[in-house]
Design an enzyme around this catalytic site. Sequence first.
Site, PDB file in Angstrom:
ATOM      1  N   ARG A  21      50.075 113.218  43.357  1.00 27.13           N
ATOM      2  CA  ARG A  21      50.582 111.783  43.554  1.00 27.13           C
ATOM      3  C   ARG A  21      50.433 110.790  42.353  1.00 27.13           C
ATOM      4  NH1 ARG A  21      50.452 111.075  49.895  1.00 27.13           N
ATOM      5  NH2 ARG A  21      50.094 113.322  50.493  1.00 27.13           N
ATOM      6  N   SER A 137      45.033 115.158  72.218  1.00 30.84           N
ATOM      7  CA  SER A 137      45.715 114.642  70.947  1.00 30.84           C
ATOM      8  C   SER A 137      47.063 115.242  70.596  1.00 30.84           C
ATOM      9  CB  SER A 137      44.753 114.620  69.776  1.00 30.84           C
ATOM     10  OG  SER A 137      45.066 114.238  68.629  1.00 30.84           O
ATOM     11  N   SER A 189      55.747 108.328  62.253  1.00 29.21           N
ATOM     12  CA  SER A 189      56.006 107.531  60.890  1.00 29.21           C
ATOM     13  C   SER A 189      56.991 108.614  60.042  1.00 29.21           C
ATOM     14  CB  SER A 189      54.736 107.385  60.175  1.00 29.21           C
ATOM     15  OG  SER A 189      54.958 107.050  58.869  1.00 29.21           O
ATOM     16  N   HIS A 217      53.850 101.758  64.122  1.00 23.51           N
ATOM     17  CA  HIS A 217      55.347 101.696  63.613  1.00 23.51           C
ATOM     18  C   HIS A 217      56.465 101.114  64.524  1.00 23.51           C
ATOM     19  CE1 HIS A 217      54.403 103.749  59.882  1.00 23.51           C
ATOM     20  NE2 HIS A 217      53.481 104.519  60.461  1.00 23.51           N
ATOM     21  N   LYS A 248      51.869  96.182  58.603  1.00 23.99           N
ATOM     22  CA  LYS A 248      53.278  96.902  58.265  1.00 23.99           C
ATOM     23  C   LYS A 248      54.336  95.909  58.763  1.00 23.99           C
ATOM     24  CE  LYS A 248      51.648 101.493  58.234  1.00 23.99           C
ATOM     25  NZ  LYS A 248      50.992 102.766  58.792  1.00 23.99           N
ATOM     26  N   THR A 277      31.004  95.697  59.093  1.00 22.13           N
ATOM     27  CA  THR A 277      31.906  95.497  58.035  1.00 22.13           C
ATOM     28  C   THR A 277      32.237  93.823  57.918  1.00 22.13           C
ATOM     29  OG1 THR A 277      33.720  96.337  56.682  1.00 22.13           O
ATOM     30  CG2 THR A 277      33.878  96.441  59.225  1.00 22.13           C
TER      31      THR A 277
END
Length: 405
Positions: A21, A137, A189, A217, A248, A277
């Site tokens: 990539r 799933s 996606s 999405h 997005k 976090t």
Amino acid sequence: MNYEAFMSSKLEELRDEGNYRVFADLERRRGSFPKATCHSLEGGPGDVTVWCSNDYLGMGQNPAVLAAMKDAIDRCGAGAGGTRNISGTNHFHVELETELADLHGKDSALIFTSGYVSNWASLGTLASRIPNCVVLSDAGNHASMIEGIRHSRAEKQVFKHNDTEDLNRRLSALDPGQPKIVAFESVYSMDGDIAPIKEFCDVAEAHGAMTYLDEVHAVGLYGPRGGGVAEREGLMDRLTVIEGTLGKAFGVLGGYIAASTTLCDFVRSFASGFIFTTALPPAVAAGAITSIRHLKTSDAERLAQHERVRRLRERLDHFGIPHMRNESHIVPVMVGDPVKCKWITDWLLENAGIYVQPINYPTVPRGTERLRLTPSPLHTDGDIEQLVDALNQLWSQCALSRAVA
Ligand SMILES: *Cc1c(COP(=O)(O)O)cnc(C)c1O
């Protein structure tokens, strides 16, 4: 071990497969989206048209969103200053969660630093903390869900993509008393296909399973208020958890779940990926609030996007450029070869000022390499013609197969 040599050889393997990539070094330009300056062109910086952004509606440059972010910086400063538990909860976070709960018709919402983290932390926590839980799933699920489930160490069954019968068969074979979560997405996606949400809810309900829907999405893009495909189909109340992103269509950054108050409190209280976090910067939360509110009442961006998608598909058809038929805003143009796919996108960038990232393995199965086009309300007729002309030329040059009209 020679660590450097080992890593180099692995990278070399990726290059040989055509799967290495390379990122385009872009500078997005506010006010002229989808144009950007590309800093990694061979002849020096130049203009490009971006055809693969997930800022689907251009909300990342919406003036009201930017004003809200600037105002929040002026009021609150740069960072949140801590985790939510220790000093990091800002009033904008609280307001954002109220806005998201309302968007999805749920009692509560919980925000995370990204959509990835929201899936990883929520599924990981639910599946590990609910005793003897099994997760069903969908085979097409995003890496963030897969990693969350894996991390939970709960039992997992992968059902065939968008296949209600396979899901039903698997649920029927399980102990009726065993806790179950059915995890899937609304708009996928890469293929842009849409899950049979109602059928999945029917089957899950019949077997006492929770449902977990990733609408990453779809939020901002579908439904009268941008609540996603479940909103469009009047199904939001049937889902246990709706997960989404602020990065997005909403154009900013962050992720969330919307669910019952108890479920959100459970994840808030037990999820390591939430607790340990630093919270989103207040300005990011402020921008997201404005973006969500805007898309709750404005249909203009959604309608314009759908029109642009139709237009692009018509022009691709005109030249016989093969693209995957689906009912979403994602237009996958099929190449079917990783080396050609990379070569085409390099050529488009260097010769036509068109930026499309090649989509290769492992993001999609080998042999289904593609260009994933995402037309926005801001792509002009001229942008579309420039793209299809270039593709038409490339299809002849690379001897790629055409679709039969
Ligand atoms: C992009 C994506 C995510 C992660 O969302 P981010 O906010 O980008 O971290 C989750 N699920 C799906 C299906 C995605 O495509």
